[in-house]
Design a protein around this motif. Structure first.
Motif, short mmCIF file in Angstrom:
data_model
loop_
_atom_site.label_atom_id
_atom_site.label_comp_id
_atom_site.label_asym_id
_atom_site.label_seq_id
_atom_site.Cartn_x
_atom_site.Cartn_y
_atom_site.Cartn_z
N ARG A 72 0.85 -1.19 0.00
CA ARG A 72 0.00 0.00 0.00
C ARG A 72 0.88 1.24 0.00
O ARG A 72 1.72 1.42 0.89
CB ARG A 72 -0.91 -0.02 1.23
CG ARG A 72 -1.91 1.10 1.19
CD ARG A 72 -2.89 1.08 2.34
NE ARG A 72 -3.66 2.29 2.23
CZ ARG A 72 -4.97 2.37 2.08
NH1 ARG A 72 -5.70 1.28 2.11
NH2 ARG A 72 -5.58 3.51 1.94
N LEU A 73 0.68 2.12 -0.98
CA LEU A 73 1.49 3.33 -1.10
C LEU A 73 0.82 4.54 -0.46
O LEU A 73 1.49 5.46 0.00
CB LEU A 73 1.76 3.64 -2.57
CG LEU A 73 2.44 2.51 -3.37
CD1 LEU A 73 2.57 2.90 -4.82
CD2 LEU A 73 3.80 2.17 -2.77
N SER A 74 -0.51 4.55 -0.45
CA SER A 74 -1.24 5.69 0.12
C SER A 74 -1.59 5.37 1.57
O SER A 74 -1.88 4.23 1.91
CB SER A 74 -2.52 5.93 -0.67
OG SER A 74 -3.23 4.72 -0.84
N PRO A 75 -1.55 6.37 2.46
CA PRO A 75 -1.87 6.11 3.87
C PRO A 75 -3.31 5.63 4.04
O PRO A 75 -4.19 6.05 3.28
CB PRO A 75 -1.65 7.46 4.56
CG PRO A 75 -1.58 8.47 3.47
CD PRO A 75 -1.22 7.77 2.20
N ASP A 76 -3.51 4.74 5.00
CA ASP A 76 -4.86 4.21 5.25
C ASP A 76 -5.54 5.08 6.30
O ASP A 76 -5.24 4.99 7.48
CB ASP A 76 -4.78 2.76 5.73
CG ASP A 76 -6.15 2.12 5.84
OD1 ASP A 76 -7.17 2.83 5.64
OD2 ASP A 76 -6.22 0.91 6.11
N ARG A 77 -6.46 5.92 5.84
CA ARG A 77 -7.23 6.77 6.77
C ARG A 77 -8.65 6.25 6.91
O ARG A 77 -9.55 6.98 7.31
CB ARG A 77 -7.21 8.22 6.31
CG ARG A 77 -5.80 8.81 6.26
CD ARG A 77 -5.80 10.33 6.13
NE ARG A 77 -4.45 10.86 6.23
CZ ARG A 77 -3.65 11.09 5.18
NH1 ARG A 77 -4.08 10.86 3.96
NH2 ARG A 77 -2.42 11.56 5.37
N GLY A 78 -8.85 5.00 6.49
CA GLY A 78 -10.16 4.37 6.65
C GLY A 78 -11.07 4.55 5.47
O GLY A 78 -12.17 4.00 5.45
N ALA A 79 -10.63 5.32 4.46
CA ALA A 79 -11.48 5.55 3.29
C ALA A 79 -11.39 4.35 2.34
O ALA A 79 -10.38 3.64 2.30
CB ALA A 79 -11.07 6.82 2.57
N ASP A 80 -12.45 4.16 1.55
CA ASP A 80 -12.48 3.05 0.60
C ASP A 80 -12.11 3.47 -0.82
O ASP A 80 -12.27 2.69 -1.76
CB ASP A 80 -13.88 2.41 0.60
CG ASP A 80 -14.20 1.75 1.93
OD1 ASP A 80 -13.25 1.26 2.58
OD2 ASP A 80 -15.38 1.72 2.32
N THR A 81 -11.65 4.71 -0.95
CA THR A 81 -11.26 5.23 -2.27
C THR A 81 -9.84 5.80 -2.21
O THR A 81 -9.28 5.95 -1.12
CB THR A 81 -12.21 6.35 -2.72
OG1 THR A 81 -12.23 7.36 -1.70
CG2 THR A 81 -13.62 5.83 -2.93
N VAL A 123 -0.06 -9.51 9.86
CA VAL A 123 -0.67 -8.70 10.91
C VAL A 123 -1.46 -7.57 10.26
O VAL A 123 -1.19 -7.19 9.11
CB VAL A 123 0.38 -8.11 11.87
CG1 VAL A 123 1.11 -9.21 12.63
CG2 VAL A 123 1.37 -7.22 11.14
N PRO A 124 -2.45 -7.02 10.98
CA PRO A 124 -3.21 -5.89 10.44
C PRO A 124 -2.58 -4.54 10.82
O PRO A 124 -1.65 -4.49 11.62
CB PRO A 124 -4.56 -6.04 11.14
CG PRO A 124 -4.20 -6.60 12.48
CD PRO A 124 -2.98 -7.48 12.26
N ASN A 125 -3.11 -3.47 10.26
CA ASN A 125 -2.78 -2.09 10.66
C ASN A 125 -1.29 -1.75 10.60
O ASN A 125 -0.69 -1.60 11.65
CB ASN A 125 -3.32 -1.80 12.06
CG ASN A 125 -4.81 -2.04 12.13
OD1 ASN A 125 -5.54 -1.74 11.20
ND2 ASN A 125 -5.26 -2.62 13.22
N PRO A 126 -0.66 -1.55 9.48
CA PRO A 126 -1.31 -1.60 8.17
C PRO A 126 -1.56 -3.04 7.76
O PRO A 126 -0.74 -3.92 8.01
CB PRO A 126 -0.30 -0.92 7.25
CG PRO A 126 1.02 -1.09 7.93
CD PRO A 126 0.74 -1.10 9.40
N ASP A 127 -2.69 -3.25 7.10
CA ASP A 127 -3.11 -4.61 6.81
C ASP A 127 -2.29 -5.20 5.67
O ASP A 127 -1.87 -4.50 4.76
CB ASP A 127 -4.60 -4.62 6.42
CG ASP A 127 -5.29 -5.82 7.02
OD1 ASP A 127 -4.72 -6.93 6.95
OD2 ASP A 127 -6.41 -5.66 7.54
#
Ligand SMILES: [Fe+2]
Length: 189
Positions: free
Chosen positions: A108-117, A138-142
């Motif tokens: 994942r290159l973009s930060p995960d802020r909980g958005a689905d897009t 492990v999760p988070n980052p998943d």
């Protein structure tokens, strides 16, 4: 009937996962148990745990904790069957019983802020896991990946232990840069 080897695995996994609040510590503590469990698979895997489906890889429930804190599945992959690109929302420990399970990772290159897009994923490396191999995540980052078996290889069977009931997960559309939650079916024991 639950075999002594499976019973021992479940009870030790329950203790160790309770003791380790940090998912990375949890999988460190559980991976050696899975390594041993693989060698005992013949004592507890029954014909229903080898069920396959010509339409899709088949998830056969082996054990689920009453409090839903642990679940163990036997997954049967026929040649050419793959998961979608997915994550897990949980830690997981996987052991290969038969064949070669292939895992193709995404980063994942973009930060995960909980958005689905606006999700940017890059293709990562591939690992080939033979009988006896153990992998974990492990999760988070998943951890995001595709697993399966190419057409030219024979059936694979793997054991998957998760820190929850794995009845839903996110699947990703890499080109559209989106993800959505789906329910995933399994066969009961
Ligand atoms: Fe997965």
């Amino acid at each position: 009937m639950i075999s002594p080897a499976l019973e021992r695995f479940i009870s030790q996994a329950a203790v160790r996962s309770r003791e380790q609040a940090e998912p990375a510590d949890c999988v460190l503590a559980l991976a050696p148990l899975m390594l041993d469990l693989i060698e005992q698979a013949g004592t507890f895997l029954e014909p229903q745990h080898y069920r396959s489906d010509p339409q899709s890889y088949a998830r056969n429930l082996v054990y689920d904790a009453a409090d839903e804190s642990l679940s163990l599945y036997s997954i049967v992959w026929l040649p050419g069957q793959w998961t979608p690109v997915h994550d897990h929302g949980s830690w997981g420990v996987v052991g290969v019983i038969e064949g070669v399970l292939e895992e193709r990772s995404y980063v994942r290159l973009s930060p995960d802020r909980g958005a689905d897009t606006d999700i940017d994923l890059a293709r990562g490396g591939t690992v080939l896991l033979r009988h006896g191999a153990v992998t974990s995540f492990v999760p988070n980052p998943d951890h995001i990946h595709v697993t399966g078996v190419p057409l030219e290889r024979p059936r694979a069977v793997s054991l998957h232990l998760y820190g929850r009931m794995m009845s839903d997960f996110n699947i990703y559309d890499v080109g559209a840069r989106t993800r959505r939650r789906i329910n995933v079916a399994h066969n009961e024991s």
